[in-house]
Design a protein around this motif. Structure first.
Motif, PDB file in Angstrom:
ATOM      1  N   UNK A 139       0.833  -1.201   0.000  1.00 18.37           N
ATOM      2  CA  UNK A 139       0.000   0.000   0.000  1.00 18.37           C
ATOM      3  C   UNK A 139       0.871   1.256   0.000  1.00 18.37           C
ATOM      4  N   UNK A 140       0.329   2.405  -0.433  1.00 22.24           N
ATOM      5  CA  UNK A 140       1.125   3.646  -0.491  1.00 22.24           C
ATOM      6  C   UNK A 140       1.728   4.055   0.847  1.00 22.24           C
ATOM      7  N   UNK A 141       1.041   3.765   1.951  1.00 18.83           N
ATOM      8  CA  UNK A 141       1.583   4.125   3.272  1.00 18.83           C
ATOM      9  C   UNK A 141       2.434   3.008   3.865  1.00 18.83           C
ATOM     10  N   UNK A 142       2.642   1.915   3.118  1.00 18.38           N
ATOM     11  CA  UNK A 142       3.463   0.751   3.482  1.00 18.38           C
ATOM     12  C   UNK A 142       2.969   0.051   4.754  1.00 18.38           C
ATOM     13  N   UNK A 143       1.718   0.243   5.120  1.00  9.42           N
ATOM     14  CA  UNK A 143       1.171  -0.395   6.323  1.00  9.42           C
ATOM     15  C   UNK A 143       0.495  -1.736   6.017  1.00  9.42           C
ATOM     16  N   UNK A 144       0.115  -1.943   4.758  1.00  5.59           N
ATOM     17  CA  UNK A 144      -0.568  -3.180   4.374  1.00  5.59           C
ATOM     18  C   UNK A 144      -0.032  -3.678   3.035  1.00  5.59           C
ATOM     19  N   UNK A 145      -0.332  -4.923   2.749  1.00  5.85           N
ATOM     20  CA  UNK A 145      -0.010  -5.506   1.447  1.00  5.85           C
ATOM     21  C   UNK A 145      -1.162  -6.398   1.011  1.00  5.85           C
ATOM     22  N   UNK A 146      -1.447  -6.375  -0.282  1.00  5.16           N
ATOM     23  CA  UNK A 146      -2.432  -7.281  -0.867  1.00  5.16           C
ATOM     24  C   UNK A 146      -1.678  -8.466  -1.464  1.00  5.16           C
TER      25      UNK A 146
END
Length: 393
Positions: A139-146
């Motif tokens: 994710x753009x904020x690097x807090x999650x990933x798909x």
């Protein structure tokens, strides 16, 4: 000399064949001289590069694969964008950046392989508690990933901060009747929602659309007005979607898929700027030719800015601040082939890589100073992945 038109035709064809063979022999001779010259130049450079490679390998700390330093192309003095260096990580597939120093990646795509966080400067890595997959988008904020598992139709939302919990597993589609489309490209619309092309099976009838996946597990399905074809790529900002369908039509779709407008036809690839105001569009512009242009996403009929033309143009990628545009181009007739970066404001363009890869995404780091290109295969053993990092000054 000729007693019939048939004899004249045979003479003409035979002469053309002889001339063709003679031209081929001359071109082949010139090509061999060029290759010998290039080989001699390469040999001179290898000595200096070898010392650097050995030094980096010794600094790897015993963890992970060694890093190779590749000689970059020489940009012209007029170029405003300068390449600092090129590094290659063999035996490693990078999914995305977590910071300027750290990336998310794995040694292979096996679900039995654990994804790791790797420091690209020290070579140190730590497990991220995620099983590897063919595609993972940070994710753009690097807090999650798909995590996209096309073989099972399962999409996972994984946390990347603190004590990482077990990934949230989602089956895309009601009752398992809908599924992900392998080979398509989705994207994060913002920090909270990921858009991906899907197929839905409604009472035995297949329909194509987009699923918006929220980090809390909520799923919204949206049909695309104006097309009932598989969606090849989708990007969204500020409630507006842009989709590329199987007929190479680029459509702008309103909030929640309520309406759509065909913006361009014959589109090979596109990318939406981070602020959602500009589109980089690669489209057919002639016989065996494509043109890459920057156009307004809000007023697509207005005059755009031509970036370049080539045989094939793919993977346009905006830097996080929208100030630069990277892309891959193949155009042997013009000598314009490789990975290029353009200043979106001034139009100044520099080659940063000599080998174009038209099939894999170009991923910017959060600071807009490094580019990552990962490949499932490399020059090594069959199936060995590799990641190349292009560092700008």
């Amino acid at each position: 000399m000729f007693t019939s038109s048939k004899q004249f035709a045979i003479f003409t064809i035979t002469s053309a064949a002889i001339l063709g063979r003679e031209r081929y022999r001359k071109e082949e001779h010139a090509l061999r001289r060029h290759r010998r010259s290039k080989a001699a130049q390469t040999a001179v450079r290898i000595g200096g590069l070898l010392a650097i490679v050995m030094m980096l390998a010794s600094c790897n700390g015993g963890q992970g694969k060694s890093m190779k330093v590749i000689e970059p192309p020489s940009p012209s003095k007029q170029d405003q964008i300068k390449l600092d260096r090129i590094d290659r990580l063999d035996g490693w597939y990078g999914y995305g950046w977590l910071s300027e120093q750290e990336m998310l990646g794995a040694a292979n795509f096996s679900p039995h392989t654990v994804v790791n966080r790797r420091n690209v400067q020290t070579g140190q890595w730590t497990p991220a508690s995620i099983a590897a997959a063919a595609e993972i988008k940070v994710s753009p904020d690097t807090r999650h990933a798909v995590v996209l598992r096309y073989d099972t139709g399962v999409l996972e939302i994984a946390g990347l901060t603190g004590n990482t919990p077990s990934p949230l597993r989602l089956t895309v589609g009601e009752g398992g009747l809908s599924y992900l489309i392998s080979g398509t490209q989705g994207s994060w619309a913002d920090e909270a929602e990921y858009y991906t092309p899907v197929v839905q099976n409604r009472n035995g009838v297949q329909t194509y659309g987009v699923a918006a996946i929220a980090v809390n597990g909520a799923i919204r399905y949206m049909d695309i007005p104006g097309t009932n074809e598989p969606i090849r790529k989708v990007e969204a900002r500020n409630g507006t979607m842009f989709v590329l369908d199987a007929s190479l039509r680029l459509l702008r779709v309103g909030a929640d898929g309520q309406d759509s407008i065909i913006l361009r036809r014959g589109v090979a690839d596109f990318s939406l700027s981070p602020d959602g105001k500009r589109l980089a569009v690669a489209e057919q512009s002639g016989t065996n030719e494509e043109a890459l242009s920057m156009i307004s996403a809000e007023q697509p009929d207005a005059d755009g800015q031509l970036v370049t033309t080539g045989r094939l143009l793919r993977q346009p990628a905006w830097s996080p601040d929208g100030g630069k545009l990277a892309f891959a181009v193949l155009s042997l007739s013009r000598g314009l082939s490789g990975l290029y970066v353009m200043d979106a404001g001034t139009g100044a363009m520099s080659q940063v890589g000599s080998t174009p890869n038209l099939e894999v995404p170009i991923i910017w780091d959060p600071a807009g100073k490094q580019l990552m290109v990962s490949e499932a295969r490399s020059e090594g053993p069959k199936g060995q992945p590799s990641t190349t990092i292009y560092r700008l000054k």
